[in-house]
Write a protein that holds these residues in place. Structure first.
Motif, short mmCIF file in Angstrom:
data_model
loop_
_atom_site.label_atom_id
_atom_site.label_comp_id
_atom_site.label_asym_id
_atom_site.label_seq_id
_atom_site.Cartn_x
_atom_site.Cartn_y
_atom_site.Cartn_z
N ILE A 134 -5.02 5.02 10.18
CA ILE A 134 -5.09 3.39 9.53
C ILE A 134 -6.09 3.53 7.87
O ILE A 134 -6.44 3.14 7.25
CB ILE A 134 -5.83 3.01 10.32
N VAL A 135 -7.16 4.89 8.26
CA VAL A 135 -7.75 4.37 6.59
C VAL A 135 -7.31 5.02 5.95
O VAL A 135 -8.29 5.46 4.61
CB VAL A 135 -9.33 4.51 7.18
N LEU A 136 -7.16 6.86 6.68
CA LEU A 136 -7.05 7.66 5.32
C LEU A 136 -6.38 6.97 4.25
O LEU A 136 -6.58 8.03 2.69
CB LEU A 136 -5.34 8.52 5.94
N ILE A 137 -5.07 6.38 3.89
CA ILE A 137 -4.43 5.81 2.28
C ILE A 137 -5.76 5.28 1.30
O ILE A 137 -5.66 5.59 0.45
CB ILE A 137 -3.35 5.32 2.38
N PRO A 138 -6.02 4.01 1.67
CA PRO A 138 -7.20 3.35 1.60
C PRO A 138 -8.30 4.40 0.74
O PRO A 138 -8.72 4.85 -0.18
CB PRO A 138 -7.56 2.72 1.73
N MET A 139 -8.74 4.90 1.85
CA MET A 139 -10.12 5.93 1.48
C MET A 139 -9.63 7.01 0.70
O MET A 139 -10.32 7.48 -0.51
CB MET A 139 -10.52 6.56 3.50
N SER A 140 -8.72 7.60 0.80
CA SER A 140 -7.83 8.82 -0.26
C SER A 140 -8.33 7.74 -1.51
O SER A 140 -9.03 8.72 -2.81
CB SER A 140 -6.77 9.62 -0.44
N GLN A 141 -8.06 6.64 -1.56
CA GLN A 141 -7.35 6.22 -3.22
C GLN A 141 -9.58 5.78 -3.48
O GLN A 141 -9.22 5.96 -5.09
CB GLN A 141 -6.81 4.58 -3.25
N LEU B 41 -1.58 -4.06 5.09
CA LEU B 41 -0.25 -4.36 3.12
C LEU B 41 0.87 -3.80 3.27
O LEU B 41 1.91 -3.95 2.19
CB LEU B 41 -1.33 -5.23 2.34
N LEU B 42 0.13 -2.78 2.51
CA LEU B 42 0.97 -1.53 1.90
C LEU B 42 2.09 -1.03 3.29
O LEU B 42 3.29 -0.82 2.61
CB LEU B 42 0.24 -0.09 2.57
N SER B 43 2.38 -1.60 4.07
CA SER B 43 3.21 -1.11 5.35
C SER B 43 4.02 -2.24 5.16
O SER B 43 5.18 -1.79 6.19
CB SER B 43 2.31 -1.74 7.06
N LEU B 44 4.01 -3.43 3.95
CA LEU B 44 4.91 -4.50 3.74
C LEU B 44 5.59 -3.96 2.70
O LEU B 44 6.58 -5.12 2.25
CB LEU B 44 4.42 -5.86 4.46
N THR B 45 5.05 -3.47 1.74
CA THR B 45 5.13 -2.52 0.52
C THR B 45 6.21 -1.73 0.67
O THR B 45 6.71 -1.42 1.19
CB THR B 45 4.18 -2.70 -0.21
N SER B 46 7.05 -1.33 -1.06
CA SER B 46 7.70 -0.08 -1.24
C SER B 46 7.51 1.62 -1.33
O SER B 46 8.26 1.50 -1.77
CB SER B 46 9.13 -0.47 -2.03
N SER B 47 6.12 1.00 -0.98
CA SER B 47 5.38 1.53 -2.14
C SER B 47 5.30 4.22 -1.59
O SER B 47 6.28 3.73 0.04
CB SER B 47 3.97 2.31 -1.20
N ARG B 48 5.42 4.88 -2.43
CA ARG B 48 6.23 5.83 -1.72
C ARG B 48 5.24 6.87 -1.85
O ARG B 48 4.57 7.11 -1.46
CB ARG B 48 7.81 6.34 -2.73
N MET B 49 5.77 7.49 -3.61
CA MET B 49 4.34 8.44 -3.62
C MET B 49 2.67 7.67 -3.52
O MET B 49 2.11 8.14 -3.07
CB MET B 49 4.69 9.22 -4.95
N TYR B 259 4.62 11.73 6.78
CA TYR B 259 5.38 10.99 6.13
C TYR B 259 4.27 10.57 4.88
O TYR B 259 5.29 9.83 3.63
CB TYR B 259 5.89 9.40 7.14
N THR B 260 3.06 10.32 4.76
CA THR B 260 2.30 9.50 4.21
C THR B 260 2.44 10.46 2.76
O THR B 260 1.72 10.36 1.70
CB THR B 260 0.90 9.16 4.70
N PHE B 261 1.61 11.47 3.07
CA PHE B 261 1.07 12.43 1.91
C PHE B 261 2.29 13.74 1.57
O PHE B 261 2.31 14.37 0.59
CB PHE B 261 -0.54 13.20 2.59
N THR B 262 3.12 14.13 2.18
CA THR B 262 4.29 14.75 2.02
C THR B 262 5.23 14.56 1.98
O THR B 262 6.10 15.39 1.13
CB THR B 262 4.03 16.34 2.92
N GLN B 265 6.66 8.39 1.78
CA GLN B 265 7.11 7.82 2.37
C GLN B 265 5.70 6.47 2.99
O GLN B 265 5.88 6.50 3.94
CB GLN B 265 8.16 8.12 3.78
N MET B 266 4.94 6.71 1.95
CA MET B 266 3.87 6.05 2.19
C MET B 266 4.21 4.69 2.84
O MET B 266 2.82 4.62 4.07
CB MET B 266 3.09 5.56 0.85
N GLY B 267 5.41 3.70 2.46
CA GLY B 267 4.86 2.49 2.78
C GLY B 267 5.12 2.75 4.91
O GLY B 267 4.93 2.09 6.21
#
Lengths: 291, 298
Positions: A134-141, B41-49, B259-262, B265-267
């Motif tokens: 749950i914290v990986l994305i914001p933490m990497s930013q 919040l990100l899970s509700l967006t169209s974030s990809r890379m 899905y997030t890092f490779t 498909q971040m969303g």
């Protein structure tokens, strides 16, 4: 046979059965470590020809030397020693800072109670159990913004952040049992906030400091997720390097080198377990039974 | 001027405990709860890379549940989690009961059962990967011992690979569960046990009717700890099977990462992380609530 004798022999039968079962399970738990150890002392030829469970015919430490100094991880072939030091550089400050913060937090939460302190503790406690995905994305930013991406300093920050919760839990539960009268008496005598902590609580905190240090050391040394996410490449910790070494598919697979590297990765925590196993178990229990 | 300095000093002295605690609390609020909100919040967006804030509602969640890989991951988590919890629980209790029979050498055996807990899952995975290696490991050993028809290829068999994760995970954690049960057994009221024995209850009856029911809190703690570890499990899968063969041992944690890092498909990755969080919260929050309430009654 008399009734008594039947009873005695049946009880002896049960005793033998119990001991046998316990020993069989001890063998089950020891077997992978045993295999890992003897494999690391064999040469490649013997791995292919010989039996996995038989002792090495020619004991050799070549695999250990190669794992330490010249095995290829990623693009460099300098062994795992650099990553081993990365882990040390990451673990020592993380453990010290999180333990210190945990101690002072536990002190405040038990001896300087204030309105809402339970909520503060509950929120910190829940933080111990979140899935770190749950914290990986914001933490990497954030690490990227701070310029700490891919650095040991960044990893220290991460481990301190997510280590405070457990450290606080340990010290809070320990200090809760510490007589508050002593603290009150010292306050009346005019001792300061830090003076009480330094002179009254800390001197009797030996056991819980050992428990917390061991717990944090084991968890942070063994961490893989944060290391793999935030410190790839040269600054990777030991566990990440080990995984890269083992899962690389180029060239001849040298299982003896893999096992030697795995042993090197395991030795620090195993050593702590052998020297201070009692405290390790206390930490495990405190971290789970009393949530 | 001096007057206000004094005031300020007094204020600091008065609030010092809270001031000392506040950095830790602020860090927790920001890095735990702030990050949860951000990922939500990100899970509700169209974030990809890269993250963006183009809101698309719950589309990622519906995409997630239609993704075959996610279904595989949940299915694997169900298999792995159930077997892991049940086997660790039963084995841990069984060993604890045996060790509680006034065993000579208990002090020697107990640490042997428990030491795997000190190892990294990466080390455990590496060791078991070698041990179960179809070409050179257990299978070859059995062949050399004369059992030539012995076949054990679970590591590379898509249908069976998830069970190798169960074996290695049970090996690592069951000793810990044993220690929890042993502590529970040592805390049991011996009067009741003696009374049952005087009434002529057999050993099995005593355990079944008197002792095991008293271990309920241990069962609960063990369940919570194991369930939470099962949902989080990532390292062991990576080291042992790498999620494979194919996607045969995909679990939610590996799904989220790839899905997030490779896969850019971040969303969707954020949505999967939210599902993981909610599952763990559903288990942990009631437990923590009950535990901290109990303390209040003490």
């Amino acid at each position: 046979m008399t009734n008594q004798e039947v009873k005695a022999s049946s009880s002896r039968f049960w005793r033998v059965l119990i001991y046998t079962t316990l020993i069989v399970f001890a063998a089950f738990y020891l077997l992978p470590l045993f295999v890992m150890l003897i494999t690391s002392f064999k040469d490649l030829e013997e791995l292919r020809q010989g039996n996995m469970l038989s002792l090495p015919q020619n004991w050799t430490i070549a695999a250990w030397i190669k794992a330490w100094g010249s095995a290829c991880i990623g693009l460099t072939c300098e062994g795992i020693n650099g990553y081993f030091w990365n882990s040390i550089k990451m673990v020592v400050p993380s453990v010290l800072i999180s333990t210190l913060l945990g101690a002072i937090n536990g002190y405040v939460l038990t001896k300087w109670r204030f309105k809402g302190d339970r909520w503060v503790f509950a929120l910190m406690l829940f933080g111990c159990f979140i899935p770190f995905q749950i914290v990986l994305i914001p933490m990497s930013q954030i690490l990227g913004n701070l310029g700490l991406a891919g650095t040991t300093t960044g990893l220290v920050l991460v481990h301190v952040t997510y280590g405070i919760g457990f450290a606080t839990l340990f010290f809070r539960n320990y200090y809760a049992a510490f007589p508050t009268e002593l603290v009150k008496a010292a306050m009346i005598d005019g001792a300061s906030f830090l003076g009480i902590f330094w002179r009254i609580l800390l001197p009797s905190s030996g056991p819980i400091i050992v428990v917390t240090v061991i717990w944090q050391f084991t968890n942070i040394w063994n961490d893989f997720l944060f290391g793999a996410s935030f410190a790839a490449g040269e600054s990777a910790p030991m566990t990440v390097a080990l995984n890269n070494l083992v899962s690389s598919s180029t060239g001849v697979k040298e299982y003896n080198v893999d096992m030697a590297a795995a042993m090197i990765a395991a030795l620090p925590t195993l050593l702590v377990y052998i020297v201070a196993g009692r405290y390790f178990v206390r930490g495990l229990m405190a971290g789970s039974v009393k949530g | 001027m001096t007057h206000t300095t004094d005031d300020w000093r007094g204020w600091v002295r008065h609030h010092l405990p809270k001031l000392v605690l506040s950095p830790s609390f602020a860090v927790t609020l920001f890095f735990v709860y702030g990050f949860i909100l951000y990922t939500g919040l990100l899970s509700l967006t169209s974030s990809r890379m890269m993250p963006n804030f183009n809101l698309i509602g719950f589309e990622n969640y519906s995409k997630l549940w239609q993704t075959l890989n996610w279904q595989v991951a949940l299915n694997n988590l169900a298999i792995f989690g159930t077997l892991y919890i049940v086997i660790c629980g039963l084995l841990g209790m069984f060993l604890a009961i045996l060790l509680d029979q006034k065993i000579r050498g208990e002090g020697f055996l107990r640490p042997i059962y428990l030491y795997p807990m000190a190892l990294s899952f990466i080390v455990t995975g590496t060791a078991w990967k070698w041990f179960l290696n179809p070409g050179l490991g257990l299978e070859k050993t059995m062949h050399e011992w004369g059992w030539t028809s012995f076949k054990f290829d679970w590591l590379i068999n898509s249908d069976m690979a998830i069970y190798t994760v169960v074996i290695a995970a049970v090996w690592q954690s069951s000793g810990f569960v044993m220690a929890m049960f042993l502590a529970g057994l040592r805390g049991i009221d011996s009067e009741q046990v003696k009374a049952a024995q005087l009434d002529g209850a057999s050993a099995v009856q005593t355990y079944w009717r008197i002792i095991i029911p008293q271990l309920r809190p241990v069962f609960l703690s063990a369940f919570v700890v194991l369930a939470h570890m099962a949902i989080k499990s990532y390292d062991l899968v990576v080291a042992l099977t790498g999620g494979g063969p194919g996607n045969a041992t995909e679990v939610p944690a590996t799904f989220m990462y790839s899905y997030t890092f490779t896969r850019n498909q971040m969303g969707v990755g954020a949505a999967s992380a939210m599902i993981m969080l909610m599952t763990i919260a559903a288990i942990i929050v009631p437990y923590l609530y009950a535990e901290t309430r109990e303390q209040r009654h003490d």
